[in-house]
Design a protein around this motif. Structure first.
Motif, PDB file in Angstrom:
ATOM      1  N   CYS A 120     -12.488 -13.677  19.819  1.00 37.69           N
ATOM      2  CA  CYS A 120     -13.619 -13.372  19.095  1.00 37.69           C
ATOM      3  C   CYS A 120     -14.992 -13.092  19.933  1.00 37.69           C
ATOM      4  O   CYS A 120     -15.276 -13.972  20.670  1.00 37.69           O
ATOM      5  CB  CYS A 120     -13.782 -14.408  18.001  1.00 37.69           C
ATOM      6  SG  CYS A 120     -15.128 -14.136  16.791  1.00 37.69           S
ATOM      7  N   CYS A 173     -18.149 -16.169  11.031  1.00 42.00           N
ATOM      8  CA  CYS A 173     -16.796 -15.677  11.398  1.00 42.00           C
ATOM      9  C   CYS A 173     -15.519 -16.483  11.145  1.00 42.00           C
ATOM     10  O   CYS A 173     -14.444 -16.368  11.234  1.00 42.00           O
ATOM     11  CB  CYS A 173     -16.975 -15.006  12.742  1.00 42.00           C
ATOM     12  SG  CYS A 173     -15.292 -14.382  13.374  1.00 42.00           S
ATOM     13  N   CYS A 197     -10.241 -12.148  12.218  1.00 42.84           N
ATOM     14  CA  CYS A 197     -11.044 -13.145  13.319  1.00 42.84           C
ATOM     15  C   CYS A 197     -10.007 -12.927  14.389  1.00 42.84           C
ATOM     16  O   CYS A 197      -8.966 -13.708  14.071  1.00 42.84           O
ATOM     17  CB  CYS A 197     -11.577 -14.201  12.788  1.00 42.84           C
ATOM     18  SG  CYS A 197     -12.344 -15.063  14.448  1.00 42.84           S
ATOM     19  N   LYS A 237      -9.524 -16.708  15.635  1.00 43.64           N
ATOM     20  CA  LYS A 237      -8.586 -17.394  14.765  1.00 43.64           C
ATOM     21  C   LYS A 237      -7.087 -16.901  14.694  1.00 43.64           C
ATOM     22  O   LYS A 237      -6.253 -17.787  14.655  1.00 43.64           O
ATOM     23  CB  LYS A 237      -9.105 -17.222  12.999  1.00 43.64           C
ATOM     24  CG  LYS A 237      -7.914 -18.161  12.209  1.00 43.64           C
ATOM     25  CD  LYS A 237      -8.507 -17.567  10.628  1.00 43.64           C
ATOM     26  CE  LYS A 237      -7.690 -18.232   9.681  1.00 43.64           C
ATOM     27  NZ  LYS A 237      -6.279 -17.961   9.720  1.00 43.64           N
TER      28      LYS A 237
END
Length: 562
Positions: free
Chosen positions: A480, A487, A493, A496
């Protein structure tokens, strides 16, 4: 190839004539010229001491006419009873050669070596001679030459133990260390039964090794399961159905997965098949014993003589001892080539048969360097991290106090069946002090970051992970990029998504095996565009793998390298 029990010694009327290898519980392959007229043949598995010689008979023949250059020098032997030995694992047909030479190992029985001896070779070129043989040349000029007694021996990859062919001839003189190998695709031309044992090239070597290890363990444990149901549960909708006659064993089902499935979805099917078999075994994803690492340590540092210069020291470790290879101050534009050449030189010192590990000790502000993407050889653009297990570590963690704490932590981790991931999200990360407490818990293992260390929002948490110290830290160089609080956890994302995939990937991998698991991921990412692990960086730090740098420095204080 450690303790590969499938190596066989062939005797004709009581006299040792050559070697062979087990490819099925009751089937051995060797050269036709090794078995002669086929009368009174016996096979001995020397890596299983005390096992009596087994009578055998020739059931298939390549049509060899008896001349040194005649084609079809292959014989298939049927044993008088099946062996409770895991057969040899075969490699994909293109595994023996590439732009970088691969070390090959041959186990034969020349005169004076009834117990067997090893020879190290490599392929001269991928070209087939007379559409039948590949030329072999010695890995070391002064190494063991091929000689009578090596005929019929399996030619195996030194790093995985997988078989790529069979020795059929030597050069003819002791001064010329070359020979000939019949590759598996040619052997299958003479004996079609071999075709179903050669895996496709779409599976990573680590995945093949994992599946075979689980099948071997299931066979030893006598696991009762339906191989057809196991395959059906693991297969993708577009994978072929199981054969109408079913599978007669787990081995048959595993070979079907490895040899009949190809394409982008094949790796997923292999992983699911292995995961379901692992669940039946209630065991970790790999053998619980830690790898026998023989590491190569590349230490890079600021030279103090200018921004364009880097201080380099390369060492090899084997048998608990450090072997200095070379050191110097190098201009940054020459750094890749300098390090690559010294890594190649360091292999001379590694423990034979051990697992190589390339480790970069870097200053903290260089930890995100993509050293795994450096080319592995002048004529091979394959990244280093796709050829060898490769890790980084913080040079500051080499001090004695940190090594002491890490050693204690790794003794705890040895008992864990998988790596437990503590997530540090790219937005809204936990307070550094709380993170330090979490990473000091007895079950703490791996800190995972969805952003690179340079991200300002998570830099304090990264520094805490280094000093806690967390034994393992993994992050994405391409994670990211926003690092904003809103976020964290949002759909889309990349940080993630990276942590989600990482968590699923390492959950069944013991911490000691993580370098090998990350190697497999890097291989996948190199072959697949936009793979989630494309920018993965592994900081893995087990001090027990390395000798004490202070003691070593004193021991080598008088050497030119020191």
């Amino acid at each position: 190839m450690n303790s590969a029990e499938w190596h066989a010694r062939i005797a004709l009327r009581g006299r040792v004539t050559g070697a062979g290898f087990l490819v099925a519980p009751g089937t051995v392959l060797t050269c036709a010229h090794v078995v002669g007229d086929g009368e009174d043949l016996t096979v001995t598995f020397t890596e299983r001491p005390g096992t009596p010689a087994v009578p055998a008979r020739v059931v298939a023949h390549g049509g060899w006419a008896g001349g040194a250059t005649d084609l079809g020098d292959l014989a298939v032997l049927e044993l008088d009873g099946e062996m409770s030995i895991a057969p040899a694992a075969l490699a994909p047909v293109d595994a023996a050669h590439g732009t970088a030479p691969r070390k090959l190992v041959v186990y034969g029985f020349p005169a004076g070596f009834d117990e067997g001896t090893l020879a190290e070779y490599r392929v001269t070129a991928p070209q087939l001679i007379k559409r039948e043989w590949i030329q072999l040349e010695a890995w070391h000029p002064g190494g063991q030459p091929l000689a009578p007694g090596f005929s019929g021996a399996a030619v195996a990859l030194a790093d995985t133990g997988e078989v790529v062919g069979m020795v059929t001839a030597a050069a003819g003189t002791g001064d010329v260390r070359t020979g000939r190998m019949m590759p598996t695709q040619v052997m299958a031309r003479y004996w079609p039964g071999l075709e179903s044992l050669v895996p496709t090239s779409g599976h990573a070597s680590a995945d093949r090794a994992r599946l075979r290890a689980l099948v071997e363990k299931a066979a030893r444990a006598g696991v009762d399961c339906d191989p057809v149901r196991l395959y059906t549960a693991a297969a993708d909708p577009f994978d072929p159905p199981p054969p109408e006659e079913g599978f007669d064993s787990l081995w048959s089902a595993a070979l079907f997965v490895l040899c009949e499935l190809d394409g982008p979805g094949a790796a997923r099917t292999v992983a699911r098949f292995a995961d379901r078999l692992q669940a039946l075994l209630h065991t970790p994803a790999v053998e619980p014993s830690a790898p026998d690492w023989s590491p190569i340590l590349v230490e890079l540092g600021h030279s103090g003589a200018g921004d364009g210069l880097v201080r380099v020291e390369v060492s090899a470790y084997s048998g608990g001892r450090r072997h200095p290879v070379d050191s110097g101050t190098v201009e940054q534009h020459r750094l890749h080539a300098y390090v690559r050449d010294r890594i190649e030189a360091a292999f001379r010192y590694l423990t034979p048969g051990a697992d190589e590990l390339v480790a970069f000790a870097l200053p903290r502000d260089w930890l995100d360097w993509p050293v795994d993407r450096w080319e592995s050889a002048p004529d091979d653009p394959t990244p280093l991290g796709c050829v060898y297990p490769l890790v980084v570590t913080d040079h500051a963690r080499r001090k004695a106090s940190t090594r002491h704490v890490l050693t204690r932590a790794w003794k705890r981790l040895d008992a864990l069946p998988g790596a437990r991931l503590h997530r540090v999200e790219c937005g809204g990360p936990e307070e550094p002090g709380r993170l330090r407490m979490r990473l000091r818990r007895p079950d703490a293992c791996l800190a995972g970051f969805g952003t690179a260390p340079a991200a300002s929002r998570t830099r304090p948490q990264f520094d805490v992970s280094l000093t806690a110290p967390a034994p393992v830290i993994v992050w994405s160089r391409g994670g990211c990029g926003s690092g904003q609080e809103e976020c964290a956890g949002a759909d889309g994302c990349t940080g993630k998504a990276f942590l989600d995939a990482l968590d699923a990937c390492v959950a069944g991998t013991p911490p000691a095996e993580l370098p090998r698991r990350i190697l497999a991921l890097r291989e996948e990412a190199d072959a697949e565009e936009d793979h989630w692990a494309g920018g993965i960086q592994l900081l893995w730090d087990d001090p027990r793998v390395f000798a004490d740098p202070h003691a070593v420095a004193a021991a080598h204080a008088g050497s030119p390298v020191a």
